[in-house]
Write a protein that holds these residues in place. Structure first.
Motif, PDB file in Angstrom:
ATOM      1  N   HIS A 293      56.250  39.700  51.098  1.00 49.47           N
ATOM      2  CA  HIS A 293      55.908  39.815  52.509  1.00 49.47           C
ATOM      3  C   HIS A 293      55.865  41.271  52.974  1.00 49.47           C
ATOM      4  O   HIS A 293      55.143  41.600  53.921  1.00 49.47           O
ATOM      5  CB  HIS A 293      56.931  39.062  53.368  1.00 49.47           C
ATOM      6  N   CYS A 294      56.662  42.115  52.353  1.00 46.25           N
ATOM      7  CA  CYS A 294      56.889  43.467  52.868  1.00 46.25           C
ATOM      8  C   CYS A 294      56.047  44.547  52.219  1.00 46.25           C
ATOM      9  O   CYS A 294      56.033  45.685  52.699  1.00 46.25           O
ATOM     10  CB  CYS A 294      58.381  43.831  52.733  1.00 46.25           C
ATOM     11  N   VAL A 295      55.365  44.254  51.125  1.00 44.15           N
ATOM     12  CA  VAL A 295      54.543  45.269  50.471  1.00 44.15           C
ATOM     13  C   VAL A 295      53.088  44.803  50.453  1.00 44.15           C
ATOM     14  O   VAL A 295      52.810  43.599  50.544  1.00 44.15           O
ATOM     15  CB  VAL A 295      55.020  45.538  49.020  1.00 44.15           C
ATOM     16  N   PRO A 296      52.138  45.725  50.378  1.00 39.22           N
ATOM     17  CA  PRO A 296      50.730  45.335  50.294  1.00 39.22           C
ATOM     18  C   PRO A 296      50.476  44.386  49.120  1.00 39.22           C
ATOM     19  O   PRO A 296      51.084  44.524  48.049  1.00 39.22           O
ATOM     20  CB  PRO A 296      50.008  46.673  50.110  1.00 39.22           C
ATOM     21  N   ALA A 297      49.578  43.446  49.334  1.00 40.17           N
ATOM     22  CA  ALA A 297      49.282  42.456  48.291  1.00 40.17           C
ATOM     23  C   ALA A 297      48.821  43.117  47.001  1.00 40.17           C
ATOM     24  O   ALA A 297      49.104  42.632  45.904  1.00 40.17           O
ATOM     25  CB  ALA A 297      48.234  41.466  48.793  1.00 40.17           C
ATOM     26  N   THR A 298      48.111  44.236  47.138  1.00 41.61           N
ATOM     27  CA  THR A 298      47.629  44.921  45.934  1.00 41.61           C
ATOM     28  C   THR A 298      48.785  45.390  45.055  1.00 41.61           C
ATOM     29  O   THR A 298      48.643  45.452  43.825  1.00 41.61           O
ATOM     30  CB  THR A 298      46.772  46.138  46.325  1.00 41.61           C
ATOM     31  N   VAL A 299      49.925  45.727  45.683  1.00 41.28           N
ATOM     32  CA  VAL A 299      51.078  46.216  44.927  1.00 41.28           C
ATOM     33  C   VAL A 299      51.695  45.089  44.112  1.00 41.28           C
ATOM     34  O   VAL A 299      51.855  45.199  42.882  1.00 41.28           O
ATOM     35  CB  VAL A 299      52.125  46.843  45.871  1.00 41.28           C
ATOM     36  N   TRP A 300      52.057  43.980  44.801  1.00 43.53           N
ATOM     37  CA  TRP A 300      52.752  42.925  44.053  1.00 43.53           C
ATOM     38  C   TRP A 300      51.813  42.179  43.097  1.00 43.53           C
ATOM     39  O   TRP A 300      52.251  41.700  42.050  1.00 43.53           O
ATOM     40  CB  TRP A 300      53.502  41.971  44.986  1.00 43.53           C
ATOM     41  N   LYS A 301      50.535  42.109  43.451  1.00 35.66           N
ATOM     42  CA  LYS A 301      49.592  41.460  42.536  1.00 35.66           C
ATOM     43  C   LYS A 301      49.391  42.300  41.275  1.00 35.66           C
ATOM     44  O   LYS A 301      49.231  41.754  40.170  1.00 35.66           O
ATOM     45  CB  LYS A 301      48.257  41.207  43.233  1.00 35.66           C
ATOM     46  N   PHE A 302      49.400  43.636  41.425  1.00 34.13           N
ATOM     47  CA  PHE A 302      49.323  44.497  40.247  1.00 34.13           C
ATOM     48  C   PHE A 302      50.581  44.334  39.389  1.00 34.13           C
ATOM     49  O   PHE A 302      50.492  44.249  38.154  1.00 34.13           O
ATOM     50  CB  PHE A 302      49.161  45.962  40.678  1.00 34.13           C
ATOM     51  N   GLN A 303      51.750  44.288  40.035  1.00 35.98           N
ATOM     52  CA  GLN A 303      52.994  44.092  39.291  1.00 35.98           C
ATOM     53  C   GLN A 303      52.979  42.750  38.549  1.00 35.98           C
ATOM     54  O   GLN A 303      53.458  42.656  37.416  1.00 35.98           O
ATOM     55  CB  GLN A 303      54.181  44.148  40.249  1.00 35.98           C
ATOM     56  N   ARG A 304      52.433  41.738  39.199  1.00 31.88           N
ATOM     57  CA  ARG A 304      52.340  40.426  38.535  1.00 31.88           C
ATOM     58  C   ARG A 304      51.398  40.492  37.338  1.00 31.88           C
ATOM     59  O   ARG A 304      51.667  39.896  36.287  1.00 31.88           O
ATOM     60  CB  ARG A 304      51.857  39.373  39.542  1.00 31.88           C
ATOM     61  N   TRP A 305      50.292  41.216  37.491  1.00 30.13           N
ATOM     62  CA  TRP A 305      49.293  41.300  36.425  1.00 30.13           C
ATOM     63  C   TRP A 305      49.861  41.979  35.185  1.00 30.13           C
ATOM     64  O   TRP A 305      49.652  41.527  34.060  1.00 30.13           O
ATOM     65  CB  TRP A 305      48.074  42.058  36.950  1.00 30.13           C
ATOM     66  N   VAL A 306      50.614  43.075  35.401  1.00 27.76           N
ATOM     67  CA  VAL A 306      51.142  43.813  34.245  1.00 27.76           C
ATOM     68  C   VAL A 306      52.557  43.356  33.876  1.00 27.76           C
ATOM     69  O   VAL A 306      53.089  43.786  32.844  1.00 27.76           O
ATOM     70  CB  VAL A 306      51.138  45.331  34.521  1.00 27.76           C
ATOM     71  N   GLY A 307      53.175  42.513  34.716  1.00 24.47           N
ATOM     72  CA  GLY A 307      54.489  41.964  34.385  1.00 24.47           C
ATOM     73  C   GLY A 307      55.629  42.953  34.513  1.00 24.47           C
ATOM     74  O   GLY A 307      56.432  43.100  33.579  1.00 24.47           O
ATOM     75  N   ILE A 308      55.697  43.643  35.646  1.00 21.77           N
ATOM     76  CA  ILE A 308      56.773  44.621  35.849  1.00 21.77           C
ATOM     77  C   ILE A 308      57.461  44.376  37.190  1.00 21.77           C
ATOM     78  O   ILE A 308      56.977  43.629  38.031  1.00 21.77           O
ATOM     79  CB  ILE A 308      56.240  46.078  35.820  1.00 21.77           C
TER      80      ILE A 308
END
Length: 517
Positions: A227-242
């Motif tokens: 909820h608190c960070v831009p979607a691009t940030v958490w979606k990138f983290q999900r994509w690379v698994g970090i």
């Protein structure tokens, strides 16, 4: 060539100066600083990191008159409108309900909920709601619910509190307990038993560690992060698994493994029971698989059952645990309220220490008022998210575009003087109680408060189906505990709301428990 670190050192002071001049020139009384490029996001993240999220939003609501447009980084698309105006809330949740579904952005954030009732819209949501409503309002389910609560109190919570109060009997103080942790364990066992027929025994003298219960907590924490960070940030983290998304993946795998095992066991039991009469104590999952819900068996895939069960566990575990934790804290801080509750319990149940019946629970009006007052000040779900489909104008006069994200701050609504009066800070169960008619011999009754004013259970078509069940469970636990034990908060223990999608205390609730005379 300049290094990235050097560029950052050179650029940051310039950015801060530009932001300072922009703020100074635009509005000396600005509510939240809006910086170039990053918008208002730094203020939000700073308050989240300092456990001030809820108070921060409440302060913004009071200074803005009840509605405010939050502007995030221009490139991230995290702008949203926050409101606590009861007319806006009524309009969004009831009057123009169809224009404000969950929306695709929130569905992505709440991905672990799947297509369950909390994350679904349209026909999927309507169908699940009808199914759940038809099953939880049966006499059979209510019988099982009260029986399960009594069992967990008798064999779980009360023995732990009893042993703690007896321990070190000659010491000046009994050892402290984390009452919030006990509430979470109690409600996890209860809702698992009701929904899946399986008792994890998470609440026992040994206080065992269960990986899937811990995974449940991690999922909720990461959802707030999204909820608190831009979607691009958490979606990138999900994509690379970090980062946080790696925690989310591991937690989901763990908890989904637990759910898959429960569904597998229930399918086998359902097949074995085909030739048997219906068992009185069937749990929710058994009732669905046995055809009592009227759902086409072809639709009962493992994925469908997983989403339904997961959402019910979310609804019945942490919401009630959080409410009970805040209730015991508020009662411990208000001995006059505690005295009135105990007096009512003696009048309703007599002097014998027993487990309350449904009829007795319904007569606990003052206790009911204390529960409502707790949820006003500390709603279990502090925020509700919506997203507009079409452009609209809210009753407050604020115009919104299509696809505007909207945040209803239920926590802040309970702190608005315009809604609750100058004594909004006071813990007053009396504000929920009125005197009945002369025919009722002036007995106390629970007052009606519009749902768009008291939104702890939502309002309109999405009003919480489990409201009555929640009050039964909370009143049963509170009455059994308060009649037997005196609860005192450990001196100096910090009690602050956690920055979470659910209203828990960040550091738990450390208390000392002693037997009542």
């Amino acid at each position: 060539m300049a290094t990235p670190l050097l560029l950052l050192v050179l650029f940051l002071p310039l950015l801060l100066c530009l932001g300072w001049f922009a703020i100074r020139n635009n509005n000396k009384a600005i509510i939240i600083p809006k910086w170039p490029v990053v918008g208002m996001l730094p203020s939000l993240l700073w308050n989240v990191s300092h456990d001030l999220l809820h108070d921060f939003i409440t302060r913004v609501m009071k200074q803005s008159g009840g509605t405010f447009m939050f502007r995030g980084p221009w490139f991230a698309g995290v702008d949203f409108l926050i409101t606590v105006d009861p007319l806006n809330v009524h309009y969004i949740l009831s009057k123009n309900f169809t224009n404000f579904p969950k929306g695709p952005n929130l569905k992505a954030i709440l991905e672990p909920l799947g297509d369950g009732i909390f994350n679904a819209d349209g026909e999927s949501w309507k169908s699940q709601r009808e199914t759940i409503h038809s099953l939880i309002n049966t006499t059979k389910f209510h019988h099982l619910m009260l029986k399960t609560i009594h069992f967990k109190l008798k064999n779980g919570l009360i023995p732990i509190l009893h042993n703690t109060s007896k321990l070190h009997n000659n010491a000046p103080l009994p050892p402290p307990l984390d009452l919030q942790e006990l509430m979470k364990r109690l409600t996890f066992d209860t809702i698992c038993s009701l929904v899946t027929g399986f008792d994890p025994k998470y609440l026992s003298i040994e206080l065992p560690s269960l990986p899937y219960a811990d995974a449940f907590d991690v999922i909720e924490q990461v959802i707030l992060y999204r909820h608190c960070v831009p979607a691009t940030v958490w979606k990138f983290q999900r994509w690379v698994g970090i980062g946080e998304e790696r925690k989310m993946r591991q937690a989901q795998e763990c908890f989904d493994g637990f759910l898959e095992e429960r569904i597998r066991v229930k399918r086998k039991e359902a097949l074995d029971k085909k030739e048997m009469e219906t068992v009185v104590d069937d749990d929710f999952l058994t009732m669905i698989l046995s055809g009592e819900a009227g759902i086409d068996q072809g639709k009962l895939t493992d994925g469908f059952l997983r989403d339904v069960v997961f959402n019910l566990l979310v609804a019945g575990r942490d919401t009630i645990a959080a409410a009970l934790s805040w209730f015991f804290w508020l009662v411990a801080k208000n001995p006059n309220v505690e005295e009135k509750i105990l007096k009512e319990l003696d009048q309703v149940m007599g002097k014998e220490t027993s487990f309350p019946t449904t009829e007795e629970l319904n007569k606990m009006v003052y206790l009911h008022g204390a529960m409502c007052e707790t949820l006003r000040l500390y709603p279990s779900v502090p925020y509700e998210h919506k997203q507009s489909i079409e452009p609209d104008v809210l009753p407050s006069g604020h115009a919104i575009d299509g696809n505007t994200r909207i945040l209803l701050s239920i926590f802040s609504m309970g702190r608005m003087e315009e809604i609750w009066g100058v004594d909004w800070m006071d813990f007053k169960p009396e504000r929920w109680i009125s005197v009945g008619s002369a025919d009722e011999k002036k007995k106390m009754v629970v007052s009606y408060v519009p749902a768009y004013k008291f939104t702890a259970f939502m309002a309109g078509p999405r009003t919480c189906l489990g409201r009555k069940i929640a009050f039964v469970q909370m009143k049963a636990v509170a009455s059994c505990v308060l009649r037997r034990f005196k609860i005192e908060v450990v001196h100096g223990h910090p009690v602050v709301p956690d920055a979470s999608i659910l209203m828990f205390m960040k550091y738990g609730l450390k208390v000392r428990v002693s037997h009542r005379a």
